[in-house]
Design an enzyme around this catalytic site. Structure first.
Site, PDB file in Angstrom:
ATOM      1  N   LYS A   7      -1.710  -1.845   7.339  1.00  0.00           N
ATOM      2  CA  LYS A   7      -3.058  -1.398   7.677  1.00  0.00           C
ATOM      3  C   LYS A   7      -3.492  -2.012   9.001  1.00  0.00           C
ATOM      4  O   LYS A   7      -3.271  -3.195   9.253  1.00  0.00           O
ATOM      5  CB  LYS A   7      -4.024  -1.811   6.564  1.00  0.00           C
ATOM      6  CG  LYS A   7      -5.413  -1.232   6.697  1.00  0.00           C
ATOM      7  CD  LYS A   7      -6.250  -1.592   5.485  1.00  0.00           C
ATOM      8  CE  LYS A   7      -7.653  -0.986   5.585  1.00  0.00           C
ATOM      9  NZ  LYS A   7      -8.467  -1.332   4.395  1.00  0.00           N
ATOM     10  N   ARG A  38      -1.023  -2.579  -6.868  1.00  0.00           N
ATOM     11  CA  ARG A  38      -1.324  -3.628  -5.885  1.00  0.00           C
ATOM     12  C   ARG A  38      -2.413  -4.567  -6.418  1.00  0.00           C
ATOM     13  O   ARG A  38      -2.290  -5.786  -6.323  1.00  0.00           O
ATOM     14  CB  ARG A  38      -1.756  -2.954  -4.584  1.00  0.00           C
ATOM     15  CG  ARG A  38      -2.157  -3.891  -3.449  1.00  0.00           C
ATOM     16  CD  ARG A  38      -2.419  -3.020  -2.217  1.00  0.00           C
ATOM     17  NE  ARG A  38      -3.206  -3.703  -1.198  1.00  0.00           N
ATOM     18  CZ  ARG A  38      -2.702  -4.483  -0.254  1.00  0.00           C
ATOM     19  NH1 ARG A  38      -1.403  -4.722  -0.208  1.00  0.00           N
ATOM     20  NH2 ARG A  38      -3.487  -5.041   0.655  1.00  0.00           N
ATOM     21  N   HIS A  70      -4.222  -8.834   3.847  1.00  0.00           N
ATOM     22  CA  HIS A  70      -5.658  -8.718   4.080  1.00  0.00           C
ATOM     23  C   HIS A  70      -6.037  -9.425   5.378  1.00  0.00           C
ATOM     24  O   HIS A  70      -5.602 -10.552   5.624  1.00  0.00           O
ATOM     25  CB  HIS A  70      -6.446  -9.346   2.926  1.00  0.00           C
ATOM     26  CG  HIS A  70      -6.512  -8.495   1.704  1.00  0.00           C
ATOM     27  ND1 HIS A  70      -6.812  -8.981   0.453  1.00  0.00           N
ATOM     28  CD2 HIS A  70      -6.319  -7.151   1.542  1.00  0.00           C
ATOM     29  CE1 HIS A  70      -6.801  -7.996  -0.419  1.00  0.00           C
ATOM     30  NE2 HIS A  70      -6.500  -6.881   0.206  1.00  0.00           N
ATOM     31  N   ARG A  90       0.855  -1.183   0.000  1.00  0.00           N
ATOM     32  CA  ARG A  90       0.000   0.000   0.000  1.00  0.00           C
ATOM     33  C   ARG A  90       0.895   1.239   0.000  1.00  0.00           C
ATOM     34  O   ARG A  90       2.078   1.167   0.332  1.00  0.00           O
ATOM     35  CB  ARG A  90      -0.904   0.014   1.230  1.00  0.00           C
ATOM     36  CG  ARG A  90      -1.823  -1.212   1.358  1.00  0.00           C
ATOM     37  CD  ARG A  90      -2.644  -1.112   2.637  1.00  0.00           C
ATOM     38  NE  ARG A  90      -3.590  -2.223   2.792  1.00  0.00           N
ATOM     39  CZ  ARG A  90      -3.324  -3.353   3.444  1.00  0.00           C
ATOM     40  NH1 ARG A  90      -2.130  -3.523   4.031  1.00  0.00           N
ATOM     41  NH2 ARG A  90      -4.232  -4.314   3.538  1.00  0.00           N
ATOM     42  N   TYR A  92     -10.508 -10.453  -6.472  1.00  0.00           N
ATOM     43  CA  TYR A  92      -9.639 -10.701  -7.615  1.00  0.00           C
ATOM     44  C   TYR A  92     -10.104 -11.887  -8.458  1.00  0.00           C
ATOM     45  O   TYR A  92      -9.791 -11.957  -9.642  1.00  0.00           O
ATOM     46  CB  TYR A  92      -8.193 -10.885  -7.147  1.00  0.00           C
ATOM     47  CG  TYR A  92      -7.697  -9.656  -6.434  1.00  0.00           C
ATOM     48  CD1 TYR A  92      -7.524  -8.462  -7.125  1.00  0.00           C
ATOM     49  CD2 TYR A  92      -7.453  -9.662  -5.063  1.00  0.00           C
ATOM     50  CE1 TYR A  92      -7.117  -7.303  -6.468  1.00  0.00           C
ATOM     51  CE2 TYR A  92      -7.047  -8.515  -4.402  1.00  0.00           C
ATOM     52  CZ  TYR A  92      -6.876  -7.341  -5.109  1.00  0.00           C
ATOM     53  OH  TYR A  92      -6.485  -6.204  -4.464  1.00  0.00           O
ATOM     54  N   HIS A 139      -2.273   2.014  -5.745  1.00  0.00           N
ATOM     55  CA  HIS A 139      -3.136   0.892  -5.377  1.00  0.00           C
ATOM     56  C   HIS A 139      -3.508   0.054  -6.604  1.00  0.00           C
ATOM     57  O   HIS A 139      -3.786  -1.141  -6.486  1.00  0.00           O
ATOM     58  CB  HIS A 139      -4.389   1.386  -4.660  1.00  0.00           C
ATOM     59  CG  HIS A 139      -4.821   0.490  -3.541  1.00  0.00           C
ATOM     60  ND1 HIS A 139      -4.104   0.383  -2.361  1.00  0.00           N
ATOM     61  CD2 HIS A 139      -5.859  -0.364  -3.420  1.00  0.00           C
ATOM     62  CE1 HIS A 139      -4.706  -0.491  -1.565  1.00  0.00           C
ATOM     63  NE2 HIS A 139      -5.769  -0.954  -2.188  1.00  0.00           N
TER      64      HIS A 139
END
Length: 299
Positions: free
Chosen positions: A179, A253, A276, A154, A285, A250
């Protein structure tokens, strides 16, 4: 599943998808989603295709909308359920086109809460690398691409990298400010590692003007580069590469995640790679690659 007929339907559906040119990962994932539907039907006493009705698919989707995700503790997102709707729509086409049944499912995609992420093809990624210059900033550009695309970081994660976060002996990046304040280790492919190492050894010393531990340095002041400047630099490369999509860090990513999935990497590994918290976030995805497309180019 207990029904032999259902097992044959699952196998035939997978072979049909392969003939149509769906990505290998879709040929594996979509029959699994179909299996969930067929298993659900068995739980309701239906073990034959002849017992299937148009409303069975609608009822199955309605039940999905009431279920709670084990990892998230929340209802499934519209995007997640739409993948099942797509599979059932395709299955309906399969059984009608092959003459197995005339049943058609009247299903429509749900309104998703957020737009489908933009991602770049492998050819477009190569174009980004190709427009980097053979100077100090070009070396830094390639290292930036390797961090945001090659390692899938990120923007804040990449901007927060320090020299000690590059684990040369293990070919890994240590993400200390992920994150949700979560830490993780990210493997670095050989080409990406070489780009990062070349930047550290060749370009960074030329940019450095005072002692500093940050990986990426500003071109003018030699200080830690602001994350907005990293973002804008990627935009410059996108314009130079004549890529018309709306692209930011992003997007890179999203692109590496999609390419890894196309290459056959399991979702669970991609989840760990991206950091995640829940697999549901990674499931998007599979939706991106569920359209037939030839996979002919490679990095």
């Amino acid at each position: 599943m207990h029904s032999d007929e259902h097992k044959l339907l699952r196998q035939g559906f997978a072979e049909w998808l392969e003939v149509l040119g769906y990505a290998p990962v879709s040929v594996i994932a979509m029959p699994r989603q179909l299996q969930e539907f067929l298993h659900d039907q068995e739980g309701r006493g239906k073990y034959s295709l002849q017992e299937l009705t148009a409303t069975d698919a609608t009822s199955f989707i309605e039940r999905l909308q009431t279920r709670i995700g084990v990892r998230t503790g929340q209802a499934f997102s519209a995007g997640y359920i739409n993948k099942y709707i797509q599979v059932l729509q395709l299955f309906s086409s399969y059984i009608r086109q092959t003459g197995k049944s005339s049943v058609g499912f009247a299903l429509e995609q749900l309104e998703a809460g957020s737009p489908t992420p933009t991602w770049l093809t492998r050819a477009e990624i190569r174009r980004l690398y190709a427009v980097t210059e053979e100077d100090i900033l070009g070396v830094r550009d390639r290292a930036m691409l390797s961090v945001f695309y090659g390692c899938g970081l990120r923007l804040q994660e990449g901007a927060s990298l320090e020299l000690i976060d590059i684990l040369h002996d293990k070919r890994m990046l240590y993400v200390r400010r992920g994150k949700g304040y979560k830490e993780r280790y990210v493997p670095v492919a050989e080409r990406s590692y070489e780009d990062i190492r070349n930047y550290i050894e060749q370009a960074r010393p030329e940019l450095l003007q005072q002692p500093c531990s940050a990986l990426f340095l500003d071109a003018n002041k030699g200080r830690p580069i602001h994350k907005q400047s990293l973002y804008l630099r990627i935009k410059v490369l996108v314009r130079k590469a004549s890529i018309t999509k709306e692209v930011g860090t992003h997007t890179l990513r999203h692109s590496i995640a999609t390419h890894l999935l196309q290459s056959g990497m399991p979702l669970e590994r991609i989840q760990a790679f991206l950091g995640h918290a829940a697999l549901d976030s990674t499931q998007i995805y599979t939706h991106l690659i569920n359209e037939p497309q030839p996979i002919t180019d490679d990095l």
